[in-house]
Design an enzyme around this catalytic site. Structure first.
Site, PDB file in Angstrom:
ATOM      1  N   LYS A 142      -1.753 -26.257  18.068  1.00 49.46           N
ATOM      2  CA  LYS A 142      -0.340 -26.259  17.300  1.00 49.46           C
ATOM      3  C   LYS A 142      -0.337 -27.802  16.980  1.00 49.46           C
ATOM      4  O   LYS A 142       0.714 -28.090  16.298  1.00 49.46           O
ATOM      5  CB  LYS A 142       0.589 -25.600  18.108  1.00 49.46           C
ATOM      6  CG  LYS A 142       0.316 -24.201  18.419  1.00 49.46           C
ATOM      7  CD  LYS A 142       1.495 -23.610  19.235  1.00 49.46           C
ATOM      8  CE  LYS A 142       1.255 -21.994  19.118  1.00 49.46           C
ATOM      9  NZ  LYS A 142       2.290 -21.449  20.061  1.00 49.46           N
ATOM     10  N   ASN A 195      -4.592 -28.926  21.786  1.00 50.16           N
ATOM     11  CA  ASN A 195      -3.557 -28.012  21.347  1.00 50.16           C
ATOM     12  C   ASN A 195      -3.674 -27.828  20.175  1.00 50.16           C
ATOM     13  O   ASN A 195      -3.183 -28.597  19.147  1.00 50.16           O
ATOM     14  CB  ASN A 195      -2.353 -28.729  21.715  1.00 50.16           C
ATOM     15  CG  ASN A 195      -1.141 -27.809  21.443  1.00 50.16           C
ATOM     16  OD1 ASN A 195      -1.260 -26.689  20.776  1.00 50.16           O
ATOM     17  ND2 ASN A 195       0.095 -28.353  21.584  1.00 50.16           N
ATOM     18  N   ARG A 210      -6.986 -25.080  25.804  1.00 51.17           N
ATOM     19  CA  ARG A 210      -5.608 -25.599  25.603  1.00 51.17           C
ATOM     20  C   ARG A 210      -5.562 -26.545  27.018  1.00 51.17           C
ATOM     21  O   ARG A 210      -6.246 -26.357  28.015  1.00 51.17           O
ATOM     22  CB  ARG A 210      -4.463 -24.476  26.098  1.00 51.17           C
ATOM     23  CG  ARG A 210      -4.472 -23.633  27.384  1.00 51.17           C
ATOM     24  CD  ARG A 210      -3.574 -22.661  27.467  1.00 51.17           C
ATOM     25  NE  ARG A 210      -3.999 -21.661  26.884  1.00 51.17           N
ATOM     26  CZ  ARG A 210      -3.134 -20.519  26.681  1.00 51.17           C
ATOM     27  NH1 ARG A 210      -2.135 -20.258  27.107  1.00 51.17           N
ATOM     28  NH2 ARG A 210      -3.780 -19.281  25.945  1.00 51.17           N
ATOM     29  N   ASP A 214     -17.595  -5.285  27.841  1.00 52.47           N
ATOM     30  CA  ASP A 214     -17.733  -6.552  27.796  1.00 52.47           C
ATOM     31  C   ASP A 214     -19.245  -7.029  27.684  1.00 52.47           C
ATOM     32  O   ASP A 214     -19.430  -7.715  26.993  1.00 52.47           O
ATOM     33  CB  ASP A 214     -16.974  -7.291  28.782  1.00 52.47           C
ATOM     34  CG  ASP A 214     -15.484  -7.055  28.663  1.00 52.47           C
ATOM     35  OD1 ASP A 214     -15.079  -7.391  27.552  1.00 52.47           O
ATOM     36  OD2 ASP A 214     -14.566  -6.855  29.526  1.00 52.47           O
TER      37      ASP A 214
END
Length: 383
Positions: A78, A76, A39, A172
């Site tokens: 979106k 981004n 982002r 992990d």
């Protein structure tokens, strides 16, 4: 090293925190160009995830240990224009790694079925906590919680203790390693058939697989719960002397071995009576108690000087400071220094894999959020 095995491959790393990024890190170590898709501005959430309170150049030191040698592309998802550029980048990629909760990538049209139409040769790696089916699929895939649910926490500690988790993010780490194995297998197949594929791993299955020896015992002895030793437990299914023992000045680890022979070496005549190797498990607490009392009488080095020449499996229990002073550790040349353009430096470990006997070093620290966006747009003609 002139040429690394994965040189020329492009990996898109959409993942965050540890399992996914650690897999992408290993691919970068082996020569792939790894691009973190993050982002804008803040980057992935792992940049602010701290262990202890250590920082490196204003960011979490932890982040740099698993994101060194990568490039950062800010997008981004979106935003339609950013998403278009990302989808275009996907057409150029060889590998994509993501570890969002089920359904997130699908909302952006970046799930495997969608991107396979854009790039049939893409190898698509997915990490989840519990898989994509069943009642646990939406639970948080966090390491400690996985250790708890998988039964792993019941293998450490003494018989009278409660569950004891392993003191690092072992679920992990092993899941990231399994993801790399699957990705490399699909890349080999793609080299033969041209076909890509989807590799799915989850923390629970990887943690269960890591327990395969002991879990198989459980599955074949009527489902009994493993019984930890009450004295110096180190493996619920192994007999004496397996464990860690206190000495006069430290601790000594003893692996499998003949008990009467051990008694001769350390001059503990009480051990001579345990001649039947079946007793070494059935009476392990009794044997360990005798041995534990005896070994406190001398220093760790005193016992090593007697055990090592007789090829009895043992080792001193070292702290990290002690380990770093050892010639055996220094010979590995396992520490490398990361640097940033600001001049900041940070020490970390190198890749544990050697190619043609060459050690693999990569001193480039993790990128800043979006540091390589313009470069990647130009290189891959995304604008």
């Amino acid at each position: 090293m002139a040429t690394l095995p994965l040189q020329g491959l492009l990996v898109l790393d959409f993942s965050q925190f540890l399992a996914g990024p650690s897999a992408a890190l290993r691919l970068a170590d082996l020569g792939a160009t790894v691009v973190k898709v993050e982002r804008p501005g803040t980057g992935e959430l792992g940049r602010s995830l701290y262990i202890s309170d250590q920082e490196f150049d204003g960011e979490s030191a932890l982040f740099h240990t698993i994101n060194r040698n990568k490039k950062s592309y800010a997008a981004n998802l979106k935003d339609p224009e950013d998403l278009t550029r990302v989808r275009k980048l996907v057409t150029r990629a060889d590998v994509l790694i993501e570890n969002f909760r089920p359904g997130v990538m699908q909302r952006f049209g970046l799930d495997y079925d969608s991107v396979r139409e854009l790039n049939p040769g893409l190898v698509y790696g997915t990490v989840t906590g519990y898989g994509t089916e069943g009642p646990w699929k939406n639970l948080p895939g966090q390491d400690l919680l996985i250790q708890a649910r998988s039964g792993l926490a019941w293998l450490s500690g003494e018989a009278e203790q409660g569950p004891v988790p392993i003191g690092l993010s072992v679920s992990d780490i092993i899941t990231g390693a399994h993801l790399v194995q699957g990705i490399l297998a699909c890349l080999v197949r793609r080299g033969v058939t041209g076909e890509g594929g989807r590799v799915e791993v989850n923390l629970l299955e990887s943690t269960l697989d890591m327990q395969f020896e002991l879990l198989t015992c459980h599955l074949n002895d009527g489902g009994k719960q493993p019984q930890r030793s009450a004295v110096n437990n180190a493996n619920a299914y192994l007999g004496a002397p397996y464990g860690v023992y206190q000495t006069a000045d430290g601790h000594l680890a003893l692996s499998m071995g003949d008990i009467p022979k051990l008694g001769e070496i350390v001059e503990c005549p009480e051990l001579a009576q345990y001649t039947d190797n079946k007793q070494w498990f059935v009476k392990r607490d009794e044997i360990k108690a005798v041995l534990a009392k005896h070994l406190t009488s001398q220093t760790t080095q005193y016992w090593l000087d007697r055990l090592v020449p007789m090829d009895y499996w043992c080792a001193p229990v070292l702290s990290w400071s002690e380990l770093r002073d050892e010639a055996g550790f220094q010979a590995l040349e396992f520490v490398q220094t990361l640097t940033r353009e600001s001049g900041a430096e940070m020490d970390t470990t190198r890749c544990p894999i050697r190619i043609n006997s060459d050690k693999i070093y990569s001193g480039q620290a993790a990128p800043r959020p979006g540091e390589h966006t313009d470069e990647i747009n130009t290189t891959y003609n995304l604008t």
